[in-house]
Design an enzyme around this catalytic site. Structure first.
Site, PDB file in Angstrom:
ATOM      1  N   ARG A 123       0.812  -1.235   0.000  1.00 39.95           N
ATOM      2  CA  ARG A 123       0.000   0.000   0.000  1.00 39.95           C
ATOM      3  C   ARG A 123       0.842   1.280   0.000  1.00 39.95           C
ATOM      4  NH1 ARG A 123      -2.877  -3.106   3.865  1.00 39.95           N
ATOM      5  NH2 ARG A 123      -4.639  -4.130   2.885  1.00 39.95           N
ATOM      6  N   LYS A 145       2.827  11.389 -11.323  1.00 40.50           N
ATOM      7  CA  LYS A 145       1.973  10.533 -12.152  1.00 40.50           C
ATOM      8  C   LYS A 145       2.731   9.241 -12.417  1.00 40.50           C
ATOM      9  CE  LYS A 145      -1.019  13.620 -14.771  1.00 40.50           C
ATOM     10  NZ  LYS A 145      -1.357  14.108 -16.128  1.00 40.50           N
ATOM     11  N   GLU A 187       9.200  18.285 -24.839  1.00 42.85           N
ATOM     12  CA  GLU A 187       8.512  18.645 -23.582  1.00 42.85           C
ATOM     13  C   GLU A 187       9.039  19.991 -23.056  1.00 42.85           C
ATOM     14  OE1 GLU A 187       5.914  17.054 -22.451  1.00 42.85           O
ATOM     15  OE2 GLU A 187       6.095  14.916 -22.920  1.00 42.85           O
ATOM     16  N   LYS A 229       6.822  23.177 -14.014  1.00 39.66           N
ATOM     17  CA  LYS A 229       6.003  21.999 -13.696  1.00 39.66           C
ATOM     18  C   LYS A 229       5.670  21.957 -12.211  1.00 39.66           C
ATOM     19  CE  LYS A 229       4.883  17.304 -14.305  1.00 39.66           C
ATOM     20  NZ  LYS A 229       4.987  16.089 -15.059  1.00 39.66           N
ATOM     21  N   GLU A 239      -4.872  16.966 -11.111  1.00 40.06           N
ATOM     22  CA  GLU A 239      -5.428  17.365 -12.400  1.00 40.06           C
ATOM     23  C   GLU A 239      -6.939  17.596 -12.358  1.00 40.06           C
ATOM     24  OE1 GLU A 239      -3.291  15.629 -15.727  1.00 40.06           O
ATOM     25  OE2 GLU A 239      -5.080  15.861 -16.953  1.00 40.06           O
ATOM     26  N   ARG A 243      -3.685  21.534 -14.143  1.00 38.26           N
ATOM     27  CA  ARG A 243      -2.612  20.611 -14.540  1.00 38.26           C
ATOM     28  C   ARG A 243      -2.797  20.069 -15.958  1.00 38.26           C
ATOM     29  NH1 ARG A 243       0.536  15.948 -11.023  1.00 38.26           N
ATOM     30  NH2 ARG A 243       1.760  15.162 -12.775  1.00 38.26           N
ATOM     31  N   ASN A 247      -0.617  18.863 -20.717  1.00 36.91           N
ATOM     32  CA  ASN A 247      -0.863  17.858 -21.761  1.00 36.91           C
ATOM     33  C   ASN A 247      -1.019  18.483 -23.136  1.00 36.91           C
ATOM     34  OD1 ASN A 247      -0.840  15.604 -20.004  1.00 36.91           O
ATOM     35  ND2 ASN A 247      -2.863  16.202 -19.279  1.00 36.91           N
ATOM     36  N   HIS A 250      -0.716  16.308 -26.183  1.00 36.85           N
ATOM     37  CA  HIS A 250      -0.663  14.903 -25.762  1.00 36.85           C
ATOM     38  C   HIS A 250      -1.857  14.082 -26.250  1.00 36.85           C
ATOM     39  CE1 HIS A 250       2.648  16.295 -23.383  1.00 36.85           C
ATOM     40  NE2 HIS A 250       2.777  15.174 -22.718  1.00 36.85           N
ATOM     41  N   HIS A 254      -0.847  10.913 -27.967  1.00 35.82           N
ATOM     42  CA  HIS A 254      -1.165   9.565 -27.467  1.00 35.82           C
ATOM     43  C   HIS A 254      -1.849   8.740 -28.556  1.00 35.82           C
ATOM     44  CE1 HIS A 254      -1.061  10.721 -22.901  1.00 35.82           C
ATOM     45  NE2 HIS A 254       0.140  10.578 -23.441  1.00 35.82           N
ATOM     46  N   HIS A 267       7.588   9.147 -27.356  1.00 38.47           N
ATOM     47  CA  HIS A 267       6.551  10.001 -26.760  1.00 38.47           C
ATOM     48  C   HIS A 267       6.759  11.473 -27.150  1.00 38.47           C
ATOM     49  CE1 HIS A 267       3.696  11.413 -23.743  1.00 38.47           C
ATOM     50  NE2 HIS A 267       4.623  12.229 -23.280  1.00 38.47           N
TER      51      HIS A 267
HETATM   52  P1  NAD Z   1      12.314   5.773 -22.049  1.00 35.75           P
HETATM   53  O1  NAD Z   1      12.144   5.618 -20.619  1.00 35.75           O
HETATM   54  O2  NAD Z   1      11.868   4.684 -22.951  1.00 35.75           O
HETATM   55  O3  NAD Z   1      13.853   6.089 -22.344  1.00 35.75           O
HETATM   56  C1  NAD Z   1      14.248   6.317 -23.676  1.00 35.75           C
HETATM   57  C2  NAD Z   1      15.427   5.407 -24.072  1.00 35.75           C
HETATM   58  O4  NAD Z   1      16.620   5.952 -23.538  1.00 35.75           O
HETATM   59  C3  NAD Z   1      15.351   3.993 -23.571  1.00 35.75           C
HETATM   60  O5  NAD Z   1      15.860   3.126 -24.547  1.00 35.75           O
HETATM   61  C4  NAD Z   1      16.265   4.015 -22.351  1.00 35.75           C
HETATM   62  O6  NAD Z   1      16.794   2.757 -22.048  1.00 35.75           O
HETATM   63  C5  NAD Z   1      17.338   4.948 -22.819  1.00 35.75           C
HETATM   64  N1  NAD Z   1      18.069   5.668 -21.796  1.00 35.75           N
HETATM   65  C6  NAD Z   1      17.569   6.263 -20.686  1.00 35.75           C
HETATM   66  N2  NAD Z   1      18.523   6.979 -20.101  1.00 35.75           N
HETATM   67  C7  NAD Z   1      19.647   6.827 -20.836  1.00 35.75           C
HETATM   68  C8  NAD Z   1      20.947   7.354 -20.726  1.00 35.75           C
HETATM   69  N3  NAD Z   1      21.284   8.228 -19.792  1.00 35.75           N
HETATM   70  N4  NAD Z   1      21.880   6.965 -21.641  1.00 35.75           N
HETATM   71  C9  NAD Z   1      21.535   6.109 -22.644  1.00 35.75           C
HETATM   72  N5  NAD Z   1      20.303   5.621 -22.817  1.00 35.75           N
HETATM   73  C10 NAD Z   1      19.368   5.979 -21.914  1.00 35.75           C
HETATM   74  O7  NAD Z   1      11.573   7.091 -22.581  1.00 35.75           O
HETATM   75  P2  NAD Z   1      11.391   8.561 -21.971  1.00 35.75           P
HETATM   76  O8  NAD Z   1      11.290   9.454 -23.140  1.00 35.75           O
HETATM   77  O9  NAD Z   1      12.361   8.853 -20.917  1.00 35.75           O
HETATM   78  O10 NAD Z   1       9.969   8.491 -21.257  1.00 35.75           O
HETATM   79  C11 NAD Z   1       8.801   8.254 -22.003  1.00 35.75           C
HETATM   80  C12 NAD Z   1       7.752   7.735 -21.059  1.00 35.75           C
HETATM   81  O11 NAD Z   1       7.482   8.710 -20.054  1.00 35.75           O
HETATM   82  C13 NAD Z   1       6.431   7.435 -21.739  1.00 35.75           C
HETATM   83  O12 NAD Z   1       5.950   6.202 -21.278  1.00 35.75           O
HETATM   84  C14 NAD Z   1       5.527   8.548 -21.256  1.00 35.75           C
HETATM   85  O13 NAD Z   1       4.173   8.177 -21.214  1.00 35.75           O
HETATM   86  C15 NAD Z   1       6.077   8.822 -19.905  1.00 35.75           C
HETATM   87  N6  NAD Z   1       5.779  10.164 -19.385  1.00 35.75           N
HETATM   88  C16 NAD Z   1       5.297  10.240 -18.123  1.00 35.75           C
HETATM   89  C17 NAD Z   1       5.041  11.477 -17.585  1.00 35.75           C
HETATM   90  C18 NAD Z   1       4.563  11.581 -16.166  1.00 35.75           C
HETATM   91  O14 NAD Z   1       4.187  12.672 -15.742  1.00 35.75           O
HETATM   92  N7  NAD Z   1       4.621  10.506 -15.409  1.00 35.75           N
HETATM   93  C19 NAD Z   1       5.285  12.641 -18.326  1.00 35.75           C
HETATM   94  C20 NAD Z   1       5.803  12.518 -19.605  1.00 35.75           C
HETATM   95  C21 NAD Z   1       6.053  11.265 -20.135  1.00 35.75           C
HETATM   96  N1  GLY Z   2       3.027  15.218 -18.145  1.00 33.01           N
HETATM   97  C1  GLY Z   2       1.753  15.653 -17.687  1.00 33.01           C
HETATM   98  C2  GLY Z   2       1.644  15.762 -16.206  1.00 33.01           C
HETATM   99  O1  GLY Z   2       2.546  15.470 -15.461  1.00 33.01           O
HETATM  100  O2  GLY Z   2       0.616  16.150 -15.736  1.00 33.01           O
END
Ligand code: NAD
Ligand code: GLY
Length: 370
Positions: A123, A145, A187, A229, A239, A243, A247, A250, A254, A267
């Site tokens: 939990r 998130k 972003e 942010k 949100e 918030r 997006n 997005h 998406h 993304h």
């Molecule tokens: P990712 O986590 O897939 O990383 C991108 C690639 O880079 C991967 O292959 C990873 O292994 C590699 N990598 C990471 N760090 C590295 C480094 N320092 N050196 C070499 N390679 C490295 O993608 P991302 O763009 O970081 O994140 C995308 C995800 O984040 C999506 O799922 C998206 O929905 C999510 N997201 C979440 C939020 C939130 O608020 N939680 C906001 C925006 C995006």
């Molecule tokens: N990336 C959108 C949020 O964090 O709300």
């Protein structure tokens, strides 16, 4: 030697936490130790990032801690309930107690799944984000998130669960592939568009330095993005309203990610195209000067991001997938648009005809540039 360049605060009452931005922070055991709940730690990473950075984090934890390493396969297609279950199973197998702290070392995929696991395990256990992509450093690691994808929709299963700290080590960006750096820049550009025209103008001048990974430019872009942010999240953690402006692009993005299959488009790439569509719709409504379209196109091009929707995506596919978005409330699609550069708003009155015109135009433009 580690250097903290900026410390920001996400102000959420008892769930408040710091965001440290600096150099060589992965090796800073003192900063990490401040935010550990006890002596048990689980480091969650993936098979690309683990060999690069997990030993450093493990070394920073020092002696006397029980550490479990959980390494996921790399890729958006592994942001699943299956990966979540794998993490939870490992924690159970290793008999981790409630005083465990989960440390996510990786990009947004690792951060989102590990955060969801932290929210679920017994939990809720402690959680620290160590983001290693630009996208994760400016966006996903801050704000709480957490989620996994489902074949029927992205990020559809998850929880709001704030980390205890975010450690952003700019040095980790040196190993990041160029395409991933560009995805993160999408972003960063988003923040300028939604709430900071001066930052948007700065980005137009600073883009070559950001692409060259100049430390001072990266630190400034990350600090500015995280500050913006943090302010939005502090005002509207779950949100309820404001918030949603985070997006921008997005909902279109998406739909592109889901239609192409998770992982085919990054993304940030999908968000870049989505932001341009949102700007075009804002211009069509007469809210933004049409001269802003080539400005954003030039900035996205400079950042080496796509401008056009993927070949083969039709308005029907977009409308179907957008209709399943989390921002659909009571059957009403909510879209983030711009009333001007730096002034985002959420609308609930976009008609199917209006969206169809926008998307038909996007299909024609994509065909003509093929
Ligand atoms: P990712 O986590 O897939 O990383 C991108 C690639 O880079 C991967 O292959 C990873 O292994 C590699 N990598 C990471 N760090 C590295 C480094 N320092 N050196 C070499 N390679 C490295 O993608 P991302 O763009 O970081 O994140 C995308 C995800 O984040 C999506 O799922 C998206 O929905 C999510 N997201 C979440 C939020 C939130 O608020 N939680 C906001 C925006 C995006
Ligand atoms: N990336 C959108 C949020 O964090 O709300």
């Amino acid at each position: 030697m580690s250097v903290i360049m900026h410390t920001l605060h996400v102000d959420l009452g008892e769930r408040s936490y710091p965001v440290y931005i600096g150099r060589d922070l992965l090796a800073d055991g003192e900063v990490l130790a401040r935010h550990l709940g006890g002596s048990e730690v689980a480091i969650v990473s993936n098979e690309t990032v683990a060999p690069l950075y997990v030993a450093k984090v493990r070394g920073a934890l020092g002696e006397g801690r029980r550490v479990t390493e959980i390494v996921l396969p790399d890729g958006e297609q592994y942001k699943t309930l299956h990966s979540l279950e794998h993490i939870l199973e490992r924690l159970l197998q290793e008999r981790h107690s409630r005083s465990t702290t989960i440390i996510a070392v990786g990009g947004g995929v690792v951060g989102d799944v590990a955060g969801f696991a932290a929210a679920c395990y017994q939990r809720g256990v402690g959680f620290i984000q160590v983001p290693t992509t630009l996208l994760a450093q400016v966006d996903s690691s801050v704000g709480g998130k957490t989620a996994v994808n489902h074949p029927l929709g992205k990020n559809m299963i998850g929880a709001f669960y704030q980390p205890r700290a975010v450690l952003i080590d700019i040095d980790s960006l040196h190993t990041l592939p160029a395409r991933e750096l560009s995805a993160g820049l999408a972003e960063v550009i988003k923040y300028g568009l939604i709430c900071d025209p001066a930052f948007y103008a700065w980005l137009q001048e600073a883009m070559p330095r950001l692409l060259a990974r100049e430390e001072s430019a990266l630190a400034e872009a990350i600090e500015r993005s995280c500050s913006l942010k943090a302010a939005v999240v502090a005002a509207d953690e779950r949100e309820g309203g404001l918030r949603a402006i985070l997006n921008l692009g997005h909902t279109f993005g998406h739909a592109i990610e889901t239609a192409q299959g998770y992982g085919a488009w990054l993304h940030g790439e999908a968000v870049a195209v989505g932001m341009l569509l949102a700007l075009r719709l804002s211009v069509a409504r007469g809210w933004v000067d049409a001269a802003e379209i080539p400005v954003l196109e030039a900035l996205l091009r400079q950042a080496q991001l796509p401008l056009e929707i993927p070949a083969g995506m039709t308005p029907e596919v977009f409308l179907d997938l957008m209709g399943r978005d989390k921002k659909v409330v009571d059957g009403c699609l909510r879209l983030v648009l711009l009333r001007g550069i730096g002034e985002a708003c959420v609308v609930a009155d976009a008609t199917t005809a209006e969206l169809d015109t926008l998307l038909q135009d996007a299909v024609a433009r994509a065909k003509s540039r093929c």
